[in-house]
Design a protein around this motif. Structure first.
Motif, mmCIF file in Angstrom:
data_model
loop_
_atom_site.group_PDB
_atom_site.id
_atom_site.type_symbol
_atom_site.label_atom_id
_atom_site.label_comp_id
_atom_site.label_asym_id
_atom_site.label_seq_id
_atom_site.Cartn_x
_atom_site.Cartn_y
_atom_site.Cartn_z
ATOM 1 N N SER A 129 0.296 -25.664 21.331
ATOM 2 C CA SER A 129 0.324 -27.088 21.716
ATOM 3 C C SER A 129 1.683 -27.580 22.179
ATOM 4 O O SER A 129 1.784 -28.277 23.190
ATOM 5 N N ALA A 130 2.739 -27.245 21.438
ATOM 6 C CA ALA A 130 4.055 -27.775 21.794
ATOM 7 C C ALA A 130 4.583 -27.119 23.068
ATOM 8 O O ALA A 130 5.304 -27.748 23.838
ATOM 9 N N LEU A 131 4.221 -25.846 23.331
ATOM 10 C CA LEU A 131 4.623 -25.190 24.582
ATOM 11 C C LEU A 131 3.872 -25.811 25.755
ATOM 12 O O LEU A 131 4.401 -25.960 26.848
ATOM 13 N N GLU A 132 2.624 -26.190 25.507
ATOM 14 C CA GLU A 132 1.814 -26.819 26.554
ATOM 15 C C GLU A 132 2.414 -28.155 26.983
ATOM 16 O O GLU A 132 2.295 -28.556 28.138
ATOM 17 N N ARG A 133 3.074 -28.845 26.055
ATOM 18 C CA ARG A 133 3.736 -30.111 26.416
ATOM 19 C C ARG A 133 4.858 -29.838 27.426
ATOM 20 O O ARG A 133 4.984 -30.525 28.427
ATOM 21 N N VAL A 134 5.673 -28.814 27.141
ATOM 22 C CA VAL A 134 6.770 -28.473 28.052
ATOM 23 C C VAL A 134 6.190 -27.994 29.382
ATOM 24 O O VAL A 134 6.650 -28.375 30.464
ATOM 25 N N ALA A 135 5.142 -27.150 29.308
ATOM 26 C CA ALA A 135 4.527 -26.594 30.510
ATOM 27 C C ALA A 135 3.974 -27.698 31.399
ATOM 28 O O ALA A 135 4.186 -27.703 32.618
ATOM 29 N N GLU A 136 3.275 -28.656 30.804
ATOM 30 C CA GLU A 136 2.689 -29.746 31.594
ATOM 31 C C GLU A 136 3.774 -30.626 32.202
ATOM 32 O O GLU A 136 3.654 -31.064 33.343
ATOM 33 N N ALA A 137 4.853 -30.866 31.415
ATOM 34 C CA ALA A 137 5.958 -31.668 31.943
ATOM 35 C C ALA A 137 6.561 -30.974 33.165
ATOM 36 O O ALA A 137 6.846 -31.613 34.183
ATOM 37 N N ALA A 138 6.703 -29.615 33.077
ATOM 38 C CA ALA A 138 7.256 -28.856 34.204
ATOM 39 C C ALA A 138 6.319 -28.921 35.413
ATOM 40 O O ALA A 138 6.756 -29.145 36.545
ATOM 41 N N LEU A 139 5.022 -28.744 35.176
ATOM 42 C CA LEU A 139 4.052 -28.751 36.287
ATOM 43 C C LEU A 139 4.010 -30.118 36.966
ATOM 44 O O LEU A 139 3.813 -30.209 38.178
ATOM 45 N N GLN A 140 4.177 -31.187 36.193
ATOM 46 C CA GLN A 140 4.183 -32.532 36.803
ATOM 47 C C GLN A 140 5.371 -32.677 37.751
ATOM 48 O O GLN A 140 5.253 -33.286 38.812
ATOM 49 N N ILE A 141 6.531 -32.091 37.375
ATOM 50 C CA ILE A 141 7.704 -32.149 38.269
ATOM 51 C C ILE A 141 7.451 -31.310 39.518
ATOM 52 O O ILE A 141 7.764 -31.707 40.637
#
Ligand SMILES: [Zn+2]
Lengths: 415, 173
Positions: free
Chosen positions: A359-371
């Protein structure tokens, strides 16, 4: 300062309550394949592997022993990182340091959880049994303790935070339901999420019974099977791998006291569970590294770790994105919707999908994909700076990664 | 309650093999040096907290090490019998003797004079919708004391003067 770490890709497996078609290794493989397919990087380019999950939830304590083949990690440096709920956030930080230190050029950061394999009760018992045994030894009644701990596991901590948060901010149950509805609607537009509920309404949420007051059945996070993979590399390599690099400009992990029990049955130092000093310190450290002085103005997107809706409100305030006790008002005005001023959890968040370790890695991953502009539920807004947050561990770790589309402008201090 | 609908995908099933973990085979160790003094006082119907000389933080139940300054607290001080609710929740459980699932209050309380909270019990059958943060409580001691936490039978709600004061203030404004 060392090497500037860059994220070039992030991938997911499909998430569901029971991924009965795959085992742990195959589940992990899905996310890695997805991450590799989104950039020009092959498995041969990976120099180091960092993996983790919540220990004991699948009944396998060193799952890497089974998984290296499916991860392509044979004969390569491999590290296991696990800090409970923040496992993913800690993995992201470990990958950051592996690159920043100059030890490795390209790092594959992976995390997974297949909760349908095991029993969450046994998993949580294995975490808390030591403390519980001591309480029983000191004359605590078993039935009462079980009840207290039942409300005192993750949901209980969420409930305590909710009670105190609602008292401070005067937000209502309807406000909490509004957060849930936004998350589940967002999840419906994202391909990999678990609880896709495009027609969910506030009335439906408030119609469900309480699990732990004031949290209702319709408000709480599910238990999911799923995995996430991210590729961290140097600025130099990133040019070969992708046209949309995302720079990691600051990371922090700060511990904080839990809200239920301490070691050896002592008193708990945290009196108000919604103060969350750890989150404030974590934000200060990470923003300082990233050269962010005005987080409420400079950050365009936030992925926060919120299994329970009150936490989403609380974290946004504690991480400096909204003023204290005002977050629920921003939700009423739609500021946090994908097309709002500050989109939050466009992925659906932990409230819609919770494969604990991932879950916490997915937060970073989604933040990166949004950029990058490649997210499943992409915000129409142009996003330059984003944060990925994690909470958990012994219910007390706060991890934070600050990402941007350009490298840090200034750096105070040094490594 | 209406069933909550969500878009669900069905996955084919692979083979399953069952396994077991025996958690009861583990042994945990803990230091009883300090807590024993606290338990002895409980037997006498007294409450004592442990104060850190370095930062004046009082812990109840006593903590072995002060997390703020990493010193060993060693000053025992007597605490009052009153306490306040620091945070609370309500849980639904079916316990032995219950015919159906009932709501139970779960409260973390702060003993007056201490700077820490701990999980305590309210009287059986107390309605948790009446609990609030800051609610004053008083200890109800058990009849025969054994020298452990069961000597505190429960915490009884007592009259809260602040409610009347708030009402008065509202009326005046
Ligand atoms: Zn101290």
């Amino acid at each position: 300062m060392g090497v500037q770490p860059v994220i070039v890709s992030a991938g997911f497996s499909e998430h569901a309550s029971k991924r009965s078609d795959v085992n742990m290794a195959e589940l992990m493989n899905e996310a890695i394949e997805d991450a590799l397919s989104k950039c020009n990087c092959t498995i041969d380019d990976i120099d180091c592997f960092i993996n983790g999950n919540m220990p004991a939830f699948e009944g396998a304590n060193i799952p890497e022993l089974w998984m290296t083949d499916h991860m392509g990690a044979k004969n390569k440096p491999f590290m296991r990182v696990t800090t409970g709920g923040t496992t993913g956030g800690s993995i992201a930080i470990a990958a950051y340091y592996a690159v920043a230190s100059g030890l490795y050029d390209t790092v594959l950061a992976t995390a997974f959880e297949q909760q349908s394999c095991g029993s969450t009760t046994v998993g949580l018992s294995s975490v808390a049994l030591g403390e519980v045994s001591i309480y029983l030894e000191l004359g605590y009644d078993y039935e009462k303790l079980r009840r207290n701990m039942g409300a005192g596991a993750a949901i209980g901590v969420g409930a305590y935070q909710a009670v105190n948060y609602m008292r401070r901010s005067h937000c209502t149950e309807e406000d909490l339901a509004r957060v849930v509805v936004q998350n589940r609607h967002n999840a419906a537009k994202n391909w990999w999420t678990h609880l896709k509920m495009p027609n969910y309404t506030i009335e439906q949420v408030l119609d469900t019974p309480y699990i732990s007051y004031p949290l209702r059945f319709g408000m709480v996070t599910p238990a999911s099977d799923g995995s996430c993979a991210m590729i961290y590399t140097t600025e130099e390599n990133a040019k070969k791998f992708t046209d949309t690099p995302v720079f990691v400009n600051g990371v922090a992990s700060v511990s904080n006291e839990t809200a239920i029990v301490t070691s050896e049955a002592g008193g708990v130092g945290q009196i108000d569970p919604c103060v969350q000093l750890g989150a404030k310190i974590s934000a200060k450290l990470a923003y300082e590294q990233a050269g962010i002085s005005f987080p409420e103005k400079e950050i365009d997107y936030a992925e926060v770790y919120s299994p329970f809706p009150n936490q989403e409100l609380m974290w946004l305030e504690r991480l400096g994105l909204f003023e204290e006790n005002t977050a629920h008002i921003q939700y009423r005005e739609g500021i946090t919707a994908p097309d709002g001023d500050l989109p939050v959890n466009c992925s659906g968040g932990v409230n819609s999908t919770n494969a604990i370790g991932a879950s916490a890695l997915e937060r970073v991953a989604e933040a990166a994909l949004q950029i990058m502009g490649k997210a499943g539920n992409q915000s129409p807004k142009e996003i330059h700076t984003a944060i990925g947050h994690g909470w958990g561990g012994a219910l007390n770790l706060i991890t934070l990664s600050v990402l941007a589309d350009q490298s840090r402008r200034k750096y105070k201090g040094g490594i | 309650m209406a069933r909550l609908e969500y878009i669900k995908k069905q996955y084919p099933r692979t083979r399953r093999v069952h396994g077991n973990w025996y958690l009861s085979s583990y042994q945990y160790k803990f230091n009883v040096k300090r807590i024993n003094q606290c338990l002895e006082h409980l037997r006498m119907g007294e409450l004592v907290g442990l104060k850190c000389r370095s930062c004046n933080t009082v812990s109840f139940p006593p903590r072995l090490i002060c997390p703020k300054c990493l010193k060993m607290p060693d000053q025992w001080i007597h605490l009052r019998e009153t306490a306040t609710v620091a945070t609370f929740s309500g849980t639904y459980a079916k316990e032995s003797g219950d015919t159906e699932i009932r709501p139970y209050p779960v409260v973390a309380i702060r003993q007056d004079g201490a700077d820490t909270t701990w999980l305590a019990n309210l009287p059986e059958g107390f309605d948790f919708f009446k609990v609030y943060v800051g609610m004053p409580l008083k200890i109800k001691w058990a009849e025969d004391k054994k020298g452990d936490f069961s000597d505190i039978e429960y915490y009884e709600p007592i009259e809260d003067p602040s409610i009347e004061m708030n009402k008065k203030e509202e009326a005046e404004n």
